[in-house]
Write a protein that holds these residues in place. Sequence first.
Motif, PDB file in Angstrom:
ATOM      1  N   SER A  12      25.754  24.365 -75.047  1.00  0.00           N
ATOM      2  CA  SER A  12      25.953  24.082 -73.625  1.00  0.00           C
ATOM      3  C   SER A  12      24.642  24.337 -72.900  1.00  0.00           C
ATOM      4  O   SER A  12      23.900  25.244 -73.247  1.00  0.00           O
ATOM      5  CB  SER A  12      27.030  24.998 -73.053  1.00  0.00           C
ATOM      6  OG  SER A  12      28.244  24.790 -73.723  1.00  0.00           O
ATOM      7  N   TYR A  13      24.383  23.531 -71.913  1.00  0.00           N
ATOM      8  CA  TYR A  13      23.163  23.720 -71.147  1.00  0.00           C
ATOM      9  C   TYR A  13      23.482  23.623 -69.660  1.00  0.00           C
ATOM     10  O   TYR A  13      24.472  23.037 -69.272  1.00  0.00           O
ATOM     11  CB  TYR A  13      22.066  22.733 -71.554  1.00  0.00           C
ATOM     12  CG  TYR A  13      22.478  21.282 -71.529  1.00  0.00           C
ATOM     13  CD1 TYR A  13      22.310  20.531 -70.375  1.00  0.00           C
ATOM     14  CD2 TYR A  13      23.005  20.665 -72.650  1.00  0.00           C
ATOM     15  CE1 TYR A  13      22.667  19.203 -70.342  1.00  0.00           C
ATOM     16  CE2 TYR A  13      23.368  19.333 -72.626  1.00  0.00           C
ATOM     17  CZ  TYR A  13      23.192  18.603 -71.477  1.00  0.00           C
ATOM     18  OH  TYR A  13      23.553  17.287 -71.443  1.00  0.00           O
ATOM     19  N   PRO A  14      22.644  24.250 -68.832  1.00  0.00           N
ATOM     20  CA  PRO A  14      22.929  24.302 -67.402  1.00  0.00           C
ATOM     21  C   PRO A  14      22.809  22.943 -66.725  1.00  0.00           C
ATOM     22  O   PRO A  14      22.079  22.061 -67.185  1.00  0.00           O
ATOM     23  CB  PRO A  14      21.881  25.265 -66.856  1.00  0.00           C
ATOM     24  CG  PRO A  14      20.855  25.411 -67.903  1.00  0.00           C
ATOM     25  CD  PRO A  14      21.432  24.970 -69.192  1.00  0.00           C
ATOM     26  N   ASP A  15      23.551  22.813 -65.624  1.00  0.00           N
ATOM     27  CA  ASP A  15      23.410  21.615 -64.798  1.00  0.00           C
ATOM     28  C   ASP A  15      21.968  21.541 -64.306  1.00  0.00           C
ATOM     29  O   ASP A  15      21.308  22.557 -64.128  1.00  0.00           O
ATOM     30  CB  ASP A  15      24.344  21.694 -63.586  1.00  0.00           C
ATOM     31  CG  ASP A  15      25.801  21.636 -63.991  1.00  0.00           C
ATOM     32  OD1 ASP A  15      26.114  21.130 -65.079  1.00  0.00           O
ATOM     33  OD2 ASP A  15      26.633  22.123 -63.196  1.00  0.00           O
ATOM     34  N   HIS A  16      21.498  20.384 -64.085  1.00  0.00           N
ATOM     35  CA  HIS A  16      20.160  20.134 -63.539  1.00  0.00           C
ATOM     36  C   HIS A  16      19.036  20.469 -64.523  1.00  0.00           C
ATOM     37  O   HIS A  16      17.882  20.573 -64.125  1.00  0.00           O
ATOM     38  CB  HIS A  16      19.932  20.877 -62.214  1.00  0.00           C
ATOM     39  CG  HIS A  16      21.045  20.693 -61.232  1.00  0.00           C
ATOM     40  ND1 HIS A  16      21.348  19.465 -60.687  1.00  0.00           N
ATOM     41  CD2 HIS A  16      21.941  21.560 -60.723  1.00  0.00           C
ATOM     42  CE1 HIS A  16      22.389  19.602 -59.870  1.00  0.00           C
ATOM     43  NE2 HIS A  16      22.768  20.858 -59.878  1.00  0.00           N
ATOM     44  N   LEU A  17      19.362  20.658 -65.792  1.00  0.00           N
ATOM     45  CA  LEU A  17      18.318  20.938 -66.780  1.00  0.00           C
ATOM     46  C   LEU A  17      17.323  19.789 -66.857  1.00  0.00           C
ATOM     47  O   LEU A  17      16.120  20.002 -66.914  1.00  0.00           O
ATOM     48  CB  LEU A  17      18.926  21.208 -68.157  1.00  0.00           C
ATOM     49  CG  LEU A  17      17.925  21.477 -69.283  1.00  0.00           C
ATOM     50  CD1 LEU A  17      17.104  22.734 -68.980  1.00  0.00           C
ATOM     51  CD2 LEU A  17      18.644  21.607 -70.614  1.00  0.00           C
ATOM     52  N   GLU A  18      17.833  18.568 -66.809  1.00  0.00           N
ATOM     53  CA  GLU A  18      16.962  17.394 -66.899  1.00  0.00           C
ATOM     54  C   GLU A  18      15.934  17.384 -65.772  1.00  0.00           C
ATOM     55  O   GLU A  18      14.754  17.099 -65.996  1.00  0.00           O
ATOM     56  CB  GLU A  18      17.796  16.115 -66.873  1.00  0.00           C
ATOM     57  CG  GLU A  18      16.975  14.864 -67.099  1.00  0.00           C
ATOM     58  CD  GLU A  18      17.832  13.621 -67.222  1.00  0.00           C
ATOM     59  OE1 GLU A  18      17.235  12.538 -67.289  1.00  0.00           O
ATOM     60  OE2 GLU A  18      19.066  13.710 -67.250  1.00  0.00           O
ATOM     61  N   VAL A  19      16.363  17.712 -64.567  1.00  0.00           N
ATOM     62  CA  VAL A  19      15.448  17.761 -63.420  1.00  0.00           C
ATOM     63  C   VAL A  19      14.389  18.842 -63.632  1.00  0.00           C
ATOM     64  O   VAL A  19      13.205  18.630 -63.366  1.00  0.00           O
ATOM     65  CB  VAL A  19      16.233  18.013 -62.112  1.00  0.00           C
ATOM     66  CG1 VAL A  19      15.297  18.248 -60.946  1.00  0.00           C
ATOM     67  CG2 VAL A  19      17.169  16.855 -61.823  1.00  0.00           C
ATOM     68  N   SER A  20      14.796  19.977 -64.144  1.00  0.00           N
ATOM     69  CA  SER A  20      13.857  21.082 -64.373  1.00  0.00           C
ATOM     70  C   SER A  20      12.825  20.729 -65.432  1.00  0.00           C
ATOM     71  O   SER A  20      11.645  21.033 -65.284  1.00  0.00           O
ATOM     72  CB  SER A  20      14.614  22.342 -64.782  1.00  0.00           C
ATOM     73  OG  SER A  20      15.461  22.749 -63.749  1.00  0.00           O
ATOM     74  N   ILE A  21      13.275  20.090 -66.498  1.00  0.00           N
ATOM     75  CA  ILE A  21      12.334  19.685 -67.554  1.00  0.00           C
ATOM     76  C   ILE A  21      11.378  18.623 -67.031  1.00  0.00           C
ATOM     77  O   ILE A  21      10.171  18.685 -67.294  1.00  0.00           O
ATOM     78  CB  ILE A  21      13.090  19.206 -68.804  1.00  0.00           C
ATOM     79  CG1 ILE A  21      13.770  20.403 -69.478  1.00  0.00           C
ATOM     80  CG2 ILE A  21      12.150  18.509 -69.784  1.00  0.00           C
ATOM     81  CD1 ILE A  21      14.652  20.045 -70.645  1.00  0.00           C
ATOM     82  N   SER A  22      11.882  17.661 -66.289  1.00  0.00           N
ATOM     83  CA  SER A  22      11.021  16.619 -65.718  1.00  0.00           C
ATOM     84  C   SER A  22       9.981  17.225 -64.792  1.00  0.00           C
ATOM     85  O   SER A  22       8.805  16.843 -64.830  1.00  0.00           O
ATOM     86  CB  SER A  22      11.849  15.597 -64.949  1.00  0.00           C
ATOM     87  OG  SER A  22      12.666  14.873 -65.811  1.00  0.00           O
ATOM     88  N   SER A  23      10.401  18.167 -63.989  1.00  0.00           N
ATOM     89  CA  SER A  23       9.482  18.842 -63.071  1.00  0.00           C
ATOM     90  C   SER A  23       8.391  19.580 -63.843  1.00  0.00           C
ATOM     91  O   SER A  23       7.213  19.541 -63.480  1.00  0.00           O
ATOM     92  CB  SER A  23      10.262  19.815 -62.194  1.00  0.00           C
ATOM     93  OG  SER A  23       9.395  20.536 -61.363  1.00  0.00           O
ATOM     94  N   ALA A  24       8.785  20.242 -64.923  1.00  0.00           N
ATOM     95  CA  ALA A  24       7.809  20.965 -65.748  1.00  0.00           C
ATOM     96  C   ALA A  24       6.798  19.994 -66.354  1.00  0.00           C
ATOM     97  O   ALA A  24       5.586  20.249 -66.337  1.00  0.00           O
ATOM     98  CB  ALA A  24       8.524  21.736 -66.850  1.00  0.00           C
ATOM     99  N   TRP A  25       7.270  18.863 -66.883  1.00  0.00           N
ATOM    100  CA  TRP A  25       6.360  17.885 -67.487  1.00  0.00           C
ATOM    101  C   TRP A  25       5.378  17.327 -66.459  1.00  0.00           C
ATOM    102  O   TRP A  25       4.226  17.044 -66.785  1.00  0.00           O
ATOM    103  CB  TRP A  25       7.130  16.736 -68.134  1.00  0.00           C
ATOM    104  CG  TRP A  25       7.607  17.056 -69.516  1.00  0.00           C
ATOM    105  CD1 TRP A  25       8.885  17.056 -69.939  1.00  0.00           C
ATOM    106  CD2 TRP A  25       6.807  17.431 -70.645  1.00  0.00           C
ATOM    107  NE1 TRP A  25       8.934  17.423 -71.259  1.00  0.00           N
ATOM    108  CE2 TRP A  25       7.684  17.646 -71.727  1.00  0.00           C
ATOM    109  CE3 TRP A  25       5.440  17.609 -70.847  1.00  0.00           C
ATOM    110  CZ2 TRP A  25       7.233  18.026 -72.979  1.00  0.00           C
ATOM    111  CZ3 TRP A  25       4.991  17.997 -72.108  1.00  0.00           C
ATOM    112  CH2 TRP A  25       5.875  18.197 -73.149  1.00  0.00           C
ATOM    113  N   GLU A  26       5.819  17.165 -65.222  1.00  0.00           N
ATOM    114  CA  GLU A  26       4.928  16.646 -64.181  1.00  0.00           C
ATOM    115  C   GLU A  26       3.773  17.609 -63.899  1.00  0.00           C
ATOM    116  O   GLU A  26       2.707  17.194 -63.468  1.00  0.00           O
ATOM    117  CB  GLU A  26       5.714  16.388 -62.897  1.00  0.00           C
ATOM    118  CG  GLU A  26       6.648  15.201 -62.998  1.00  0.00           C
ATOM    119  CD  GLU A  26       7.553  15.045 -61.795  1.00  0.00           C
ATOM    120  OE1 GLU A  26       7.422  15.816 -60.813  1.00  0.00           O
ATOM    121  OE2 GLU A  26       8.409  14.143 -61.827  1.00  0.00           O
TER     122      GLU A  26
END
Length: 55
Positions: A12-26
Motif C-alpha cells: 500500500s502506498y500513500p495518496d498523492h505519491l505520484e505527485v510527490s515523486i514527480s515533484s522530486a524528479w523535477e
Amino acid sequence: MFYKALSSDSISYPDHLEVSISSAWEKVDTLNKAQVQNIFDELSEWISASENDLN
C-alpha cells in the motif's frame, strides 16, 4: 511500472505519491546527489509508514 510493482507486491502506498515523486524528479537537476537521496529516502519512509498504518 513503479505503481504496478507496488500493487503486485501488495504494498500500500500513500495518496498523492505520484505527485510527490514527480515533484522530486523535477528538482533532480538543481540538487546534489545527497539532497536527491534524502528526498527519495523520505518518500521510502512515507511508503513504509503508510504500509504499517494499514496493517
